[in-house]
Design a protein around this motif. Structure first.
Motif, mmCIF file in Angstrom:
data_model
loop_
_atom_site.group_PDB
_atom_site.id
_atom_site.type_symbol
_atom_site.label_atom_id
_atom_site.label_comp_id
_atom_site.label_asym_id
_atom_site.label_seq_id
_atom_site.Cartn_x
_atom_site.Cartn_y
_atom_site.Cartn_z
ATOM 1 N N TRP A 165 -22.979 -6.576 -12.436
ATOM 2 C CA TRP A 165 -22.024 -6.798 -11.347
ATOM 3 C C TRP A 165 -21.989 -8.270 -10.959
ATOM 4 N N VAL A 166 -20.843 -8.668 -10.451
ATOM 5 C CA VAL A 166 -20.572 -10.071 -10.125
ATOM 6 C C VAL A 166 -20.309 -10.186 -8.628
ATOM 7 N N LEU A 167 -20.916 -11.170 -7.997
ATOM 8 C CA LEU A 167 -20.728 -11.425 -6.568
ATOM 9 C C LEU A 167 -19.665 -12.504 -6.370
ATOM 10 N N PHE A 168 -18.665 -12.190 -5.552
ATOM 11 C CA PHE A 168 -17.599 -13.150 -5.228
ATOM 12 C C PHE A 168 -17.565 -13.334 -3.710
ATOM 13 N N PRO A 169 -18.301 -14.323 -3.158
ATOM 14 C CA PRO A 169 -18.256 -14.573 -1.714
ATOM 15 C C PRO A 169 -16.897 -15.155 -1.333
ATOM 16 N N CYS A 170 -16.222 -14.512 -0.393
ATOM 17 C CA CYS A 170 -14.843 -14.889 -0.056
ATOM 18 C C CYS A 170 -14.722 -15.297 1.407
ATOM 19 N N SER A 171 -13.820 -16.222 1.649
ATOM 20 C CA SER A 171 -13.369 -16.505 3.011
ATOM 21 C C SER A 171 -11.981 -15.919 3.229
ATOM 22 N N PHE A 172 -11.343 -15.479 2.113
ATOM 23 C CA PHE A 172 -9.986 -14.924 2.103
ATOM 24 C C PHE A 172 -8.957 -15.935 2.598
ATOM 25 N N ASN A 173 -9.232 -17.219 2.314
ATOM 26 C CA ASN A 173 -8.246 -18.251 2.575
ATOM 27 C C ASN A 173 -7.182 -18.241 1.485
ATOM 28 N N ALA A 174 -6.120 -18.997 1.718
ATOM 29 C CA ALA A 174 -4.983 -18.980 0.799
ATOM 30 C C ALA A 174 -5.328 -19.580 -0.563
ATOM 31 N N ASP A 175 -6.373 -20.426 -0.635
ATOM 32 C CA ASP A 175 -6.685 -21.073 -1.913
ATOM 33 C C ASP A 175 -7.488 -20.182 -2.846
ATOM 34 N N GLU A 176 -7.904 -19.003 -2.365
ATOM 35 C CA GLU A 176 -8.673 -18.088 -3.203
ATOM 36 C C GLU A 176 -7.735 -17.098 -3.910
ATOM 37 N N PRO A 177 -7.780 -17.037 -5.233
ATOM 38 C CA PRO A 177 -6.858 -16.170 -5.987
ATOM 39 C C PRO A 177 -7.334 -14.718 -6.013
#
Length: 329
Positions: A165-177
């Motif tokens: 499994w892969v961890l993707f820490p997000c801020s959910f800003n517009a620059d995140e695809p």
């Protein structure tokens, strides 16, 4: 020398990792309202708390994390009214030099009166100089490899993910695809994608409907729980479509020896030159292939990441000594 670092945020790894070296007292101001319409009221309360901290602690050095811009005003208000000898260090994230923060009245003028203006990489340094910041007080202090407690003990029964499994820490800003990552997950159903972060911030920016079954959204996690995920994941995914963004998640992966899958931007390739697979952040096929390669080469990439950790730590110490030299003078 008494130092106080003030950040208008609930948590961030950068000032925590720097604290053992500089020895400042660190204060996170976590007060936040969900509604953007209440932001002025939130900033009013944070301003009052900031001034109260400065008056109570009476530091000789004040560190302010920017953005937002208001803490810079408050540091100078304290200097003008209460302690003309205080040194001010502006620790500037790259977003500080974008609208609206750099457009606040007098922002550049106040930055030019700081004792030190810190930026996080050479790419941003050139942008900042072009914006009119005095290069004499401008220093690069990159993120230190994250310091994580390896002896964490906690009950995380609700976070049981089958490897790989892969961890993707997000801020959910517009620059995140985000949509491209979801599409990539559909291409490789045997790999689980764990996207952490406050999903309410995705509203109006990202479409989180029809999530594939191999994508998990545990939400925003307390630091201990997030660190356990960071320590147990097979690889860390860090994606942005902006060239000048230095990802906190990439530095956290370096600190914990985890392989990286990163956007193929100039900055990220320069900073994380070992232990990483670079992908096109807008191409689901590229992201999927990058994740598969990172997992298949996990041991090799982990060894490279640990080499990178040592190299980046030594480079950070050189940069930190340059800040020290100014403070001690």
């Amino acid at each position: 020398m008494k130092q106080l670092f003030i950040a208008w945020i609930a948590f961030q790894r950068r000032p925590i990792s720097m604290q053992p070296y500089f020895g400042y007292q660190l204060k996170f101001l976590s007060l936040a309202f969900h509604s953007r319409y209440l932001r002025p009221l939130e900033y009013f309360f944070k301003s009052v708390i900031t001034l109260w901290l400065l008056l109570c602690e009476q530091p000789q050095v004040v560190w302010v994390q920017l953005a937002p811009t208001p803490p810079l005003y408050l540091a100078y208000l304290y200097k003008v009214l209460f302690n003309s000898q205080v040194a001010i260090i502006a620790d500037c994230h790259n977003v500080m030099f974008r609208y609206p923060w750099i457009s606040f009245p007098g922002a550049i003028a106040l930055l030019n009166r700081c004792d030190v203006v810190l930026v996080h990489n050479d790419y941003v340094k050139e942008q900042v100089k072009a914006a009119g910041v005095n290069p004499k007080t401008l220093l690069v202090l990159e993120d230190r490899p994250s310091i994580v407690n390896y002896n964490i003990v906690a009950n995380l029964d609700r976070f049981v993910f089958l490897h790989p499994w892969v961890l993707f820490p997000c801020s959910f800003n517009a620059d995140e695809p985000i949509e491209a990552v979801l599409a990539a997950a559909r291409l490789i159903p045997k790999i689980t994608f764990v996207l952490t972060g406050n999903i309410t911030r995705a509203k109006g920016i990202h479409n989180l409907k029809n999530i594939p079954p191999n994508v998990k959204l545990p939400g925003y996690l307390p630091t201990v729980e997030f660190d356990i995920l960071l320590l147990s994941t097979d690889a860390v995914l860090g994606l942005t479509v902006l060239d000048g963004v230095q990802l906190c998640s990439a530095n956290e992966a370096v600190g914990t020896g985890k392989p990286l899958i990163l956007s193929q931007t100039r900055l990220l390739q320069k900073m994380f030159y070992k232990g990483a697979i670079y992908v096109n952040p807008l191409n689901p096929q590229s992201i999927a292939q990058g994740c598969q390669e990172a997992i298949s080469r996990k041991e090799e990439l982990s060894q490279q990441i640990n080499e990178l950790k040592a190299e980046r730590h030594n480079q950070w110490l050189e940069q930190a000594r340059a800040v020290d030299a100014i403070l001690n003078s």
